[in-house]
Design a protein around this motif. Sequence first.
Motif, PDB file in Angstrom:
ATOM      1  N   VAL A  94       0.816  -1.210   0.000  1.00  0.00           N
ATOM      2  CA  VAL A  94       0.000   0.000   0.000  1.00  0.00           C
ATOM      3  C   VAL A  94       0.854   1.266   0.000  1.00  0.00           C
ATOM      4  N   SER A  95       1.805   1.348   0.939  1.00  0.00           N
ATOM      5  CA  SER A  95       2.564   2.587   1.092  1.00  0.00           C
ATOM      6  C   SER A  95       3.818   2.321   1.906  1.00  0.00           C
ATOM      7  N   SER A  96       4.851   3.137   1.665  1.00  0.00           N
ATOM      8  CA  SER A  96       6.103   2.987   2.401  1.00  0.00           C
ATOM      9  C   SER A  96       6.730   4.334   2.688  1.00  0.00           C
ATOM     10  N   VAL A  97       7.588   4.324   3.693  1.00  0.00           N
ATOM     11  CA  VAL A  97       8.385   5.503   4.033  1.00  0.00           C
ATOM     12  C   VAL A  97       9.665   5.015   4.691  1.00  0.00           C
ATOM     13  N   TYR A  98      10.773   5.724   4.429  1.00  0.00           N
ATOM     14  CA  TYR A  98      11.981   5.500   5.206  1.00  0.00           C
ATOM     15  C   TYR A  98      12.014   6.624   6.228  1.00  0.00           C
ATOM     16  N   THR A  99      12.110   6.270   7.498  1.00  0.00           N
ATOM     17  CA  THR A  99      11.795   7.231   8.548  1.00  0.00           C
ATOM     18  C   THR A  99      12.804   8.378   8.677  1.00  0.00           C
ATOM     19  N   THR A 100      13.937   8.299   7.989  1.00  0.00           N
ATOM     20  CA  THR A 100      14.856   9.437   7.982  1.00  0.00           C
ATOM     21  C   THR A 100      14.581  10.376   6.812  1.00  0.00           C
ATOM     22  N   SER A 101      13.640   9.996   5.960  1.00  0.00           N
ATOM     23  CA  SER A 101      13.389  10.744   4.727  1.00  0.00           C
ATOM     24  C   SER A 101      11.969  11.288   4.708  1.00  0.00           C
ATOM     25  N   SER A 102      11.770  12.357   3.969  1.00  0.00           N
ATOM     26  CA  SER A 102      10.423  12.886   3.768  1.00  0.00           C
ATOM     27  C   SER A 102       9.740  12.243   2.570  1.00  0.00           C
ATOM     28  N   ASN A 103      10.466  11.359   1.882  1.00  0.00           N
ATOM     29  CA  ASN A 103       9.890  10.734   0.688  1.00  0.00           C
ATOM     30  C   ASN A 103       8.890   9.653   1.080  1.00  0.00           C
ATOM     31  N   THR A 104       7.746   9.682   0.453  1.00  0.00           N
ATOM     32  CA  THR A 104       6.707   8.685   0.687  1.00  0.00           C
ATOM     33  C   THR A 104       6.312   8.048  -0.631  1.00  0.00           C
ATOM     34  N   TYR A 105       5.803   6.839  -0.551  1.00  0.00           N
ATOM     35  CA  TYR A 105       5.504   6.052  -1.738  1.00  0.00           C
ATOM     36  C   TYR A 105       4.134   5.407  -1.573  1.00  0.00           C
TER      37      TYR A 105
END
Length: 125
Positions: free
Chosen positions: A48-59
Amino acid sequence: EVQLVESGGGLVQPGGSLRLSCAASGFTFSSSAMSWVRQAPGKGLEWVSSVYTTSSNTYYADSVKDRFTISTDNAKNTLYLQMNSLKSEDTAVYYCATDPRLRYVSFDPSDYNYWGQGTQVTVSS
């Protein structure tokens, strides 16, 4: 020990909203790949969705883009999924998932070895 505990699911009418939470412990949440994955009745796992917690990038998967928002509160070690404009096809068990070995987000559920127990989301009138 890695632990993930989801909450916030429930029954909502089409067009409604829900916010899911995933409380994390046992690993460094502030530098981790975190994902939401769902499984509809009789179907396989769907990223559904992902994020790397050091980044503001979301997918986001195309099926939820512009309706769902993933976010984190690193101070609370918590992952969120704000779900708006819900549709019947969003009905599923929603899981949060992670793997401390990952140094990048993955859109493949099989890359994650740690999962919560899941929370049921039912969209129905």
